[in-house]
Design an enzyme around this catalytic site. Structure first.
Site, PDB file in Angstrom:
ATOM      1  N   CYS A 312       0.851  -1.194   0.000  1.00  0.00           N
ATOM      2  CA  CYS A 312       0.000   0.000   0.000  1.00  0.00           C
ATOM      3  C   CYS A 312       0.878   1.232   0.000  1.00  0.00           C
ATOM      4  CB  CYS A 312      -0.844   0.058   1.267  1.00  0.00           C
ATOM      5  SG  CYS A 312      -2.045  -1.238   1.351  1.00  0.00           S
ATOM      6  N   ILE A 313       0.416   2.272  -0.627  1.00  0.00           N
ATOM      7  CA  ILE A 313       1.198   3.515  -0.673  1.00  0.00           C
ATOM      8  C   ILE A 313       0.253   4.691  -0.463  1.00  0.00           C
ATOM      9  CG2 ILE A 313       1.100   3.605  -3.217  1.00  0.00           C
ATOM     10  CD1 ILE A 313       4.009   4.721  -3.088  1.00  0.00           C
ATOM     11  N   LEU A 314       0.716   5.663   0.300  1.00  0.00           N
ATOM     12  CA  LEU A 314      -0.148   6.803   0.628  1.00  0.00           C
ATOM     13  C   LEU A 314       0.669   8.059   0.860  1.00  0.00           C
ATOM     14  CD1 LEU A 314      -2.954   7.979   1.831  1.00  0.00           C
ATOM     15  CD2 LEU A 314      -2.001   7.350   4.036  1.00  0.00           C
ATOM     16  N   THR A 315       0.199   9.160   0.291  1.00  0.00           N
ATOM     17  CA  THR A 315       0.649  10.494   0.693  1.00  0.00           C
ATOM     18  C   THR A 315      -0.520  11.097   1.459  1.00  0.00           C
ATOM     19  OG1 THR A 315       1.895  10.755  -1.364  1.00  0.00           O
ATOM     20  CG2 THR A 315       1.485  12.744  -0.096  1.00  0.00           C
ATOM     21  N   ARG A 322       2.280  17.231  -4.680  1.00  0.00           N
ATOM     22  CA  ARG A 322       3.494  18.055  -4.583  1.00  0.00           C
ATOM     23  C   ARG A 322       4.733  17.214  -4.882  1.00  0.00           C
ATOM     24  NH1 ARG A 322       2.080  20.625   1.162  1.00  0.00           N
ATOM     25  NH2 ARG A 322       4.323  20.962   1.223  1.00  0.00           N
ATOM     26  N   GLY A 325       4.374  11.579  -3.725  1.00  0.00           N
ATOM     27  CA  GLY A 325       3.964  10.232  -4.144  1.00  0.00           C
ATOM     28  C   GLY A 325       5.035   9.599  -5.017  1.00  0.00           C
ATOM     29  N   LYS A 326       5.515  10.383  -5.975  1.00  0.00           N
ATOM     30  CA  LYS A 326       6.565   9.844  -6.856  1.00  0.00           C
ATOM     31  C   LYS A 326       7.873   9.657  -6.098  1.00  0.00           C
ATOM     32  CE  LYS A 326       6.144  12.313 -10.622  1.00  0.00           C
ATOM     33  NZ  LYS A 326       5.738  12.840 -11.918  1.00  0.00           N
ATOM     34  N   GLU A 346       1.470  -3.867  -5.626  1.00  0.00           N
ATOM     35  CA  GLU A 346       0.373  -4.836  -5.481  1.00  0.00           C
ATOM     36  C   GLU A 346      -0.875  -4.322  -6.200  1.00  0.00           C
ATOM     37  OE1 GLU A 346      -0.254  -6.483  -1.412  1.00  0.00           O
ATOM     38  OE2 GLU A 346      -2.369  -6.088  -1.822  1.00  0.00           O
ATOM     39  N   SER A 350      -5.260   1.934  -7.199  1.00  0.00           N
ATOM     40  CA  SER A 350      -6.385   2.886  -7.188  1.00  0.00           C
ATOM     41  C   SER A 350      -6.250   3.812  -8.405  1.00  0.00           C
ATOM     42  CB  SER A 350      -6.329   3.721  -5.910  1.00  0.00           C
ATOM     43  OG  SER A 350      -5.178   4.530  -5.939  1.00  0.00           O
TER      44      SER A 350
HETATM   45  N1  ACO Z   1      -5.794  14.275  -9.996  1.00  0.00           N
HETATM   46  C1  ACO Z   1      -5.034  14.196 -11.111  1.00  0.00           C
HETATM   47  N2  ACO Z   1      -3.738  13.799 -11.123  1.00  0.00           N
HETATM   48  C2  ACO Z   1      -3.208  13.473  -9.931  1.00  0.00           C
HETATM   49  C3  ACO Z   1      -3.928  13.544  -8.718  1.00  0.00           C
HETATM   50  C4  ACO Z   1      -5.288  13.984  -8.786  1.00  0.00           C
HETATM   51  N3  ACO Z   1      -6.029  14.104  -7.680  1.00  0.00           N
HETATM   52  N4  ACO Z   1      -3.120  13.169  -7.709  1.00  0.00           N
HETATM   53  C5  ACO Z   1      -1.933  12.866  -8.255  1.00  0.00           C
HETATM   54  N5  ACO Z   1      -1.988  13.044  -9.591  1.00  0.00           N
HETATM   55  C6  ACO Z   1      -0.899  12.824 -10.569  1.00  0.00           C
HETATM   56  C7  ACO Z   1       0.028  14.017 -10.541  1.00  0.00           C
HETATM   57  O1  ACO Z   1      -0.350  14.963 -11.494  1.00  0.00           O
HETATM   58  C8  ACO Z   1       1.361  13.393 -10.828  1.00  0.00           C
HETATM   59  O2  ACO Z   1       1.609  13.236 -12.182  1.00  0.00           O
HETATM   60  P1  ACO Z   1       2.554  14.273 -12.981  1.00  0.00           P
HETATM   61  O3  ACO Z   1       3.743  14.523 -12.133  1.00  0.00           O
HETATM   62  O4  ACO Z   1       2.865  13.538 -14.236  1.00  0.00           O
HETATM   63  O5  ACO Z   1       1.736  15.492 -13.158  1.00  0.00           O
HETATM   64  C9  ACO Z   1       1.249  11.996 -10.268  1.00  0.00           C
HETATM   65  O6  ACO Z   1      -0.139  11.725 -10.132  1.00  0.00           O
HETATM   66  C10 ACO Z   1       1.960  11.845  -8.944  1.00  0.00           C
HETATM   67  O7  ACO Z   1       1.783  12.995  -8.173  1.00  0.00           O
HETATM   68  P2  ACO Z   1       2.509  13.154  -6.783  1.00  0.00           P
HETATM   69  O8  ACO Z   1       2.321  14.561  -6.304  1.00  0.00           O
HETATM   70  O9  ACO Z   1       3.903  12.643  -6.872  1.00  0.00           O
HETATM   71  O10 ACO Z   1       1.687  12.128  -5.906  1.00  0.00           O
HETATM   72  P3  ACO Z   1       0.905  12.353  -4.533  1.00  0.00           P
HETATM   73  O11 ACO Z   1       1.842  12.825  -3.475  1.00  0.00           O
HETATM   74  O12 ACO Z   1      -0.297  13.159  -4.757  1.00  0.00           O
HETATM   75  O13 ACO Z   1       0.556  10.857  -4.169  1.00  0.00           O
HETATM   76  C11 ACO Z   1      -0.834   8.942  -4.201  1.00  0.00           C
HETATM   77  C12 ACO Z   1      -0.050   9.956  -5.057  1.00  0.00           C
HETATM   78  C13 ACO Z   1       0.120   8.261  -3.230  1.00  0.00           C
HETATM   79  C14 ACO Z   1      -1.459   7.886  -5.105  1.00  0.00           C
HETATM   80  C15 ACO Z   1      -1.935   9.759  -3.450  1.00  0.00           C
HETATM   81  O14 ACO Z   1      -2.856  10.251  -4.363  1.00  0.00           O
HETATM   82  C16 ACO Z   1      -2.656   8.965  -2.392  1.00  0.00           C
HETATM   83  O15 ACO Z   1      -2.135   8.756  -1.294  1.00  0.00           O
HETATM   84  N6  ACO Z   1      -3.911   8.539  -2.714  1.00  0.00           N
HETATM   85  C17 ACO Z   1      -4.734   7.801  -1.775  1.00  0.00           C
HETATM   86  C18 ACO Z   1      -4.218   6.400  -1.549  1.00  0.00           C
HETATM   87  C19 ACO Z   1      -4.014   5.651  -2.863  1.00  0.00           C
HETATM   88  O16 ACO Z   1      -4.864   5.655  -3.739  1.00  0.00           O
HETATM   89  N7  ACO Z   1      -2.846   4.994  -2.960  1.00  0.00           N
HETATM   90  C20 ACO Z   1      -2.473   4.163  -4.096  1.00  0.00           C
HETATM   91  C21 ACO Z   1      -3.185   2.851  -3.976  1.00  0.00           C
HETATM   92  S1  ACO Z   1      -2.495   1.602  -5.005  1.00  0.00           S
HETATM   93  C22 ACO Z   1      -1.437   0.779  -3.967  1.00  0.00           C
HETATM   94  O17 ACO Z   1      -1.454   0.995  -2.793  1.00  0.00           O
HETATM   95  C23 ACO Z   1      -0.417  -0.163  -4.537  1.00  0.00           C
END
Ligand code: ACO
Ligand code: ZN
Length: 456
Positions: A312-315, A322, A325-326, A346, A350
């Protein structure tokens, strides 16, 4: 007004640009507060995180639809008539804007674009060709490994993908607000905190040990006793104000369980699983004079038969969008590089997970391709395996990314990667914006061979 649970009707909401819209929604619950009714609605074509309690004036009762009988049969992915993981519409649009939800058919390139030069003008587009030195490539369905389509329930994560418990209770957010350090978080999904805490206006968490408390007073009392100013476990990375702590789910059970409870508030497609023993947790923090504040985390199985390097991964929401996540994803692949393995997240991913991985994979692979130098005027060559070995990205994810970017062409029995001017410029622009990077020199990590340890 009395409505039947399960009815659908248009409900007023503000869209991202603050305009009124009336999307179709399903009523999941009704409650009475001081004689005033509130309705819990799920917007059909939107992600569940937008579900909310609304007042009756936001319901278009004239267009009420009663539940259809056949809709009662259980659906593969959740409850009748619901789309539990449907992305927000804006997210769907960007996720599929390149239309790469299915493998892209291989295209032929006209012969004249194969002049023995690396940079070549073709149809007003600057092309850069790389020979993909794989003779067979696209026979496997590489999408399976990386798309966001839910797979069969599996007990493999600390938050396990399993919708069988998706009843009316777990479909609804149960915690209204969480105070965590200086942040107030609004949960997106259900999380199995004790029932008696779900009626609180605010649930208080100690931002360092993640213990939950029912009032500010209890939190203040706890803080006089709690000495932690960082997550437990070992700090295995520090650069500037960013640190990563490695936490063993067996040794730090209480912390790991509290982390899972908090994470579940923002993870829909996983069900909480209390056995944290088989997992390691990598918590990313930002430091200031008050301590190491949690920004996000990922969990990882100590041993994965499926090459998962992230469960699982979460910001946390205040830090999202910001680049953290990456950064977490990059860190997970740096660990895999030290382990000398390739890895994959895994499944299912989402909607936001898929967007983030797609973006990371695309940038990582394009970085490699654009660094390739031609020798003796020949076009540079690379194989999928080589890309996979350099990046630790699993082969299937490399293939699906090349397909998603529409780079692969087939000509005279050879696969060619074509980097157009648009792709190159888009990539350069994106990389200029990507300030947060992992510095492998700051990682102090020795992988353990868990298979030799008998029990974790
Ligand atoms: N709408 C559109 N694009 C988005 C959004 C959004 N709400 N959120 C992130 N992105 C895109 C960004 O534009 C970016 O792409 P780009 O750099 O090419 O523009 C990319 O996703 C990553 O953005 P980051 O800022 O690095 O990621 P962030 O810190 O927002 O974290 C994460 C991404 C971890 C998926 C976050 O949205 C989160 O915690 N979500 C809830 C939990 C979740 O869904 N986790 C993944 C489940 S899958 C698994 O666990 C294996
Ligand atoms: Zn504490």
């Amino acid at each position: 007004m009395s409505f039947i649970i399960g009815c659908r009707l248009p409900v007023l909401r503000k869209n991202q640009v603050n305009e009124d819209e009336w999307p179709l929604a399903e009523i999941l619950s009704v409650k009475d507060i001081l004689g005033k009714k509130l309705y819990y609605v799920h917007y059909i074509d939107f992600n569940k995180r937008l579900d909310e309690w609304v007042t009756p004036d936001r319901l278009d009762i004239k267009k009420l639809q009663f539940p259809k009988k056949e809709a009662k049969t259980p659906m593969k992915d959740g409850l009748p008539g619901s789309r539990p993981s449907s992305p927000e519409r804006d997210v769907t649009a960007s996720a599929t804007s390149r239309g790469k939800t299915l493998p892209t058919p291989v295209q032929m390139i006209p012969a004249h674009s194969f002049l023995p030069i690396n940079l070549h003008r073709h149809s007003h587009v600057l092309m850069f060709h790389i020979i993909l030195a794989d003779s067979t490539l696209l026979s496997q369905d590489s999408q399976d490994s990386s798309d966001g389509i839910p797979s069969a329930p599996r007990m493999t994560g600390s938050l396990v993908s399993d919708r069988s418990h998706d009843d009316i209770v777990t479909r609804m957010k149960n915690i209204d607000c969480i105070e965590l350090g200086r942040h107030r978080l609004k949960p997106w999904y259900f999380s199995p905190y004790p029932q008696e805490l779900t009626s609180l206006l605010i649930l208080y968490l100690c931002e360092f040990c993640l213990k939950y408390l029912k009032s500010l007073k209890c939190l203040q009392r706890h803080l006089t006793k709690c000495n932690l100013r960082h997550p437990p476990g070992n700090e295995i990375y520090r650069k500037g104000t960013i640190s990563f702590f490695e936490i063993d789910g067996r040794k730090n059970k209480a912390y790991s369980q509290n982390l899972c409870l908090l994470a579940k508030c923002f993870l829909d497609h996983k069900t909480l699983y209390y056995d944290t023993d088989p997992f390691l947790f990598y918590v990313m923090t930002e430091y200031d004079s008050k301590g190491f504040h949690i920004v996000g985390y990922f969990s990882k199985e100590k041993e994965s038969t499926e090459d998962y390097n992230v469960a699982c991964i979460l910001t946390l929401p205040p830090y999202q969008r910001r680049g953290y996540g990456k950064l977490l994803i990059e860190f997970s692949y740096e660990l895999s590089k030290v382990e000398g393995k390739t890895g994959t997240p895994e499944k299912p991913l989402s909607d936001l997970g898929l967007l983030s991985y797609r973006s990371y994979w695309s940038q990582t692979i394009l970085e490699i391709l654009m660094d390739l130098k031609s020798e003796n005027g020949e076009r540079p060559q690379i194989t999928i395996n080589e890309i996979s070995e350099i990046t630790s990205v699993k082969k299937e994810d490399v293939i699906s990314t090349l397909q998603y970017l529409n780079l692969i062409n087939y000509y005279k029995g050879q696969y060619i990667l074509t980097l157009s001017e648009d792709i190159v410029e888009g990539h350069e622009r994106a990389m200029q914006k990507r300030h947060l990077r992992i510095d492998p020199k700051c990682l102090h990590f020795t992988p353990k061979d868990w298979s030799k340890r008998g029990k974790w």
